[in-house]
Enzyme design. Structure first.
Site, short mmCIF file in Angstrom:
data_model
loop_
_atom_site.label_atom_id
_atom_site.label_comp_id
_atom_site.label_asym_id
_atom_site.label_seq_id
_atom_site.Cartn_x
_atom_site.Cartn_y
_atom_site.Cartn_z
N LYS A 1 -5.30 -2.36 -10.80
CA LYS A 1 -4.84 -1.40 -9.86
C LYS A 1 -4.16 -0.12 -10.61
O LYS A 1 -3.25 -0.63 -11.19
CB LYS A 1 -4.16 -1.89 -8.68
CG LYS A 1 -3.50 -0.61 -7.64
CD LYS A 1 -2.73 -1.45 -6.62
CE LYS A 1 -1.94 -0.45 -5.85
NZ LYS A 1 -1.34 -1.27 -4.75
N ASP B 1 2.95 5.74 -5.54
CA ASP B 1 2.47 5.58 -4.04
C ASP B 1 3.50 5.93 -2.86
O ASP B 1 4.48 5.25 -2.79
CB ASP B 1 2.33 4.02 -3.84
CG ASP B 1 1.47 3.65 -2.38
OD1 ASP B 1 1.05 4.75 -1.89
OD2 ASP B 1 1.66 2.58 -2.00
N LYS C 1 5.45 5.63 3.58
CA LYS C 1 6.59 4.58 3.41
C LYS C 1 7.64 4.75 3.80
O LYS C 1 8.17 6.12 3.75
CB LYS C 1 6.29 4.07 2.03
CG LYS C 1 5.20 3.49 1.46
CD LYS C 1 5.54 2.76 -0.05
CE LYS C 1 4.02 2.25 -0.53
NZ LYS C 1 3.72 1.03 -0.07
N ASP D 1 3.56 0.54 -9.04
CA ASP D 1 2.23 0.28 -8.45
C ASP D 1 1.07 0.52 -9.41
O ASP D 1 -0.26 0.20 -8.72
CB ASP D 1 2.12 1.20 -7.04
CG ASP D 1 1.48 0.58 -6.03
OD1 ASP D 1 1.27 -0.94 -6.04
OD2 ASP D 1 0.98 0.97 -5.12
N ASP E 1 -1.73 3.79 3.08
CA ASP E 1 -0.68 2.99 2.45
C ASP E 1 -1.50 1.72 2.10
O ASP E 1 -1.00 1.00 1.41
CB ASP E 1 0.44 2.82 3.13
CG ASP E 1 1.48 2.03 2.22
OD1 ASP E 1 1.36 2.24 1.25
OD2 ASP E 1 2.38 1.30 2.76
N GLU F 1 -4.06 1.70 -0.01
CA GLU F 1 -4.89 2.49 -0.87
C GLU F 1 -5.46 1.91 -2.17
O GLU F 1 -6.42 1.94 -2.74
CB GLU F 1 -4.27 3.81 -1.16
CG GLU F 1 -3.19 3.66 -2.42
CD GLU F 1 -2.10 2.64 -2.16
OE1 GLU F 1 -1.54 2.02 -3.16
OE2 GLU F 1 -1.55 2.62 -1.22
N ARG G 1 -6.49 -1.28 -2.44
CA ARG G 1 -7.80 -1.84 -2.22
C ARG G 1 -9.03 -0.60 -2.47
O ARG G 1 -10.22 -1.11 -2.65
CB ARG G 1 -7.92 -2.85 -1.07
CG ARG G 1 -7.74 -1.87 0.28
CD ARG G 1 -7.43 -2.74 1.38
NE ARG G 1 -6.06 -3.26 1.15
CZ ARG G 1 -5.14 -4.14 2.07
NH1 ARG G 1 -5.90 -4.46 2.97
NH2 ARG G 1 -4.06 -4.24 1.62
#
Length: 497
Positions: A258, A263, A270, A281, A340, A342, A344
């Site tokens: 990933k 993010d 968030k 992230d 959020d 995202e 995946r």
């Protein structure tokens, strides 16, 4: 970076370290006789100090014997526990910090010590001495240690172990650098440039290649998840591919990581407290890219393809919305219920592409995917998911050897219905708890024919350390690089000589 070398008869530095082993059945700790005997008076002083030391030889424990008028002027007595590689790694990490105010250190090892001890010691020294800082150090706080000599009876015998430790530490530090870098600097394009620079040094250009797909190519080839997540940012997404293809390679392993370079949570924003460390992230992407470069640096005889879907998940007029439907590479669709969730979405594209187009023998993904990982397993353990018991066992053994930890978690079939959608094949944010399990089940839907040889590691918690801890320095840990390199074919354990 700290320079670690092997030495035979070199004169001790101003600071000397000697190993201490636990006594049998609760007896006092004992000084391990070094291959190069120390002067008689120094040996007497050290023996007396061992008897008074607060520790009992436990791995990574250190006592300091000041000798202001002597040479060496300071002796560090470091516990090596039972003498396993991990114990020596803990000893090396402890010495890197205990000797940080020295400019040089000699570590005198016993005769006939095993190669794993030298590798562990060197890895601990190198990894624990890592620091990432953009501003000046406060006065008097900058570490001074620059050189460590590991004194052994036959340096040539241990050169391969030291070289392996140095290569592993270098690419781990690279992954830490990528993850620590501020998000304003760390755009998808910047990430690609850093990997390309190191690739030019890591392996022959004919066998190690870096490719980055930009927006036009992503759109043409149908990488809808990467495009949707990156749509709200002024910094366009990328799909980075690092390929190590040595001549005569047997297995082909695909690694997916990933790569969300920052993010915000997107429109499903968030809270501020949850956003402050979101520059990390992309730690999974950093780990798999570094592992591929490490495989080239170590000349591992296995073909490795690392895929890193890179995007910034930002809020903007073009950002994806809850309720949107994404068409991924290969045609499967996802309803976006939470922007959020995202990670995946970008991994789905990369996994589907890897499984179908690359057809690897093994497929492994690493991702800072869910906070549920930390709730279940704490800060030092990754959650491992796989239907392949052999693959899961191999990864767990490699993690244990590397000083990292994973715990195999269940892929609960009863939860599959939660992934359903009235609009699409799947939804990206199912309700019902079990967040890490549900995320893994979602990813599994994109592994196609590789499902039976796929593993997912949710490593959000261990990707970051709030304080110095063993070989980990505060900040990004580079978690997963060492595990992957061991598993990919570097010596899972260096044989004893």
């Amino acid at each position: 970076m700290l320079v670690v070398r092997l030495a035979a008869g070199a004169a001790p530095a101003a600071s000397l370290a000697l190993p201490v082993a636990p006594g049998a059945e609760g007896a006092p700790a004992t000084l391990v006789a070094p291959a190069r005997p120390v002067p008689e008076q120094l040996a007497v002083e050290c023996a007396a100090m061992v008897k008074q030391a607060p520790h009992r030889g436990g791995a990574g424990s250190v006592s300091s014997l000041p000798r202001p008028l002597g040479k060496p002027h300071r002796v560090l007595l470091v516990g090596v526990g039972g003498g396993a590689e991990g114990d020596w790694r803990a000893a090396g990490a402890a010495l890197a910090r205990a000797a940080s105010r020295e400019t040089a250190l000699t570590v005198s090892l016993p005769a006939e010590v095993g190669a794993p001890a030298v590798r562990g010691l060197a890895e601990g020294l190198l990894l624990a001495s890592y620091r990432y800082r953009l501003g000046a150090d406060p006065p008097g706080q900058a570490p001074q240690l620059r050189r460590v000599a590991i004194q052994v009876d036959d340096p040539g015998r241990y050169q391969a172990a030291l070289a392996t430790a140095q290569a592993v530490a270098e690419v781990t530090a690279f992954a830490r650098d990528l993850t620590n870098a501020p998000a304003a600097q760390k755009t998808p394009a910047w990430f690609v440039r850093q990997v390309t620079k190191l690739a030019a040094k890591a392996g022959p250009a004919s066998q190690l290649k870096v490719r980055a797909r930009e927006v036009a190519e992503l759109r043409r080839d149908g990488f809808g998840g990467i495009l949707a997540v990156g749509a709200g940012s002024v910094n366009p997404p990328r799909l980075l591919e690092v390929s190590w293809r040595p001549r005569g390679a047997g297995q082909h392993v695909a690694l997916v990581g990933k790569g969300i370079t920052f993010d915000t949570g997107g429109i499903s924003l968030k809270p501020a407290a949850a956003m402050k460390l979101m520059r990390k992230d992309m730690a999974g992407g950093a780990a798999v890219a570094a592992a591929a470069l490490g495989a080239a640096r170590l000349r591992l005889p296995v073909r490795v393809t690392a895929l890193v879907p890179l995007a910034e998940n930002m809020v903007g007029g073009a950002a994806q919305r809850p309720g949107d439907v994404i068409r991924h590479w290969g045609g499967k669709t996802s309803e976006v219920r939470n922007t959020d969730a995202e990670g995946r979405l970008v991994l789905a594209d990369a996994l589907a592409y890897a499984a179908t187009r690359l057809r690897p023998d093994r497929l492994v993904d690493l991702a800072t995917l869910t906070g549920a990982n930390a709730v279940a397993l704490g800060k030092r353990t990754g959650a491992l998911y796989s239907e392949d018991a052999d693959l899961a066992g191999e990864l767990a053994a490699a993690a244990a050897g590397a000083g990292e930890r994973v715990w195999r978690m269940p892929l609960v079939e009863d939860y599959i219905d939660a992934l359903g959608s009235d609009l699409a094949d799947l939804n990206n944010a199912p309700e019902g708890g079990a967040g890490s399990v549900l995320a893994a089940l979602y990813l599994r839907e994109f592994t196609g024919a590789a499902r039976s040889r796929w593993a997912h590691i949710d490593m959000s918690a261990p990707s970051w350390a709030e304080r110095d801890d063993g070989e980990l320095s505060r900040g990004a840990t580079g978690w997963g690089v060492r595990t992957l390199l061991r598993w990919l074919g570097s010596d899972v354990a260096i044989p004893e000589e």
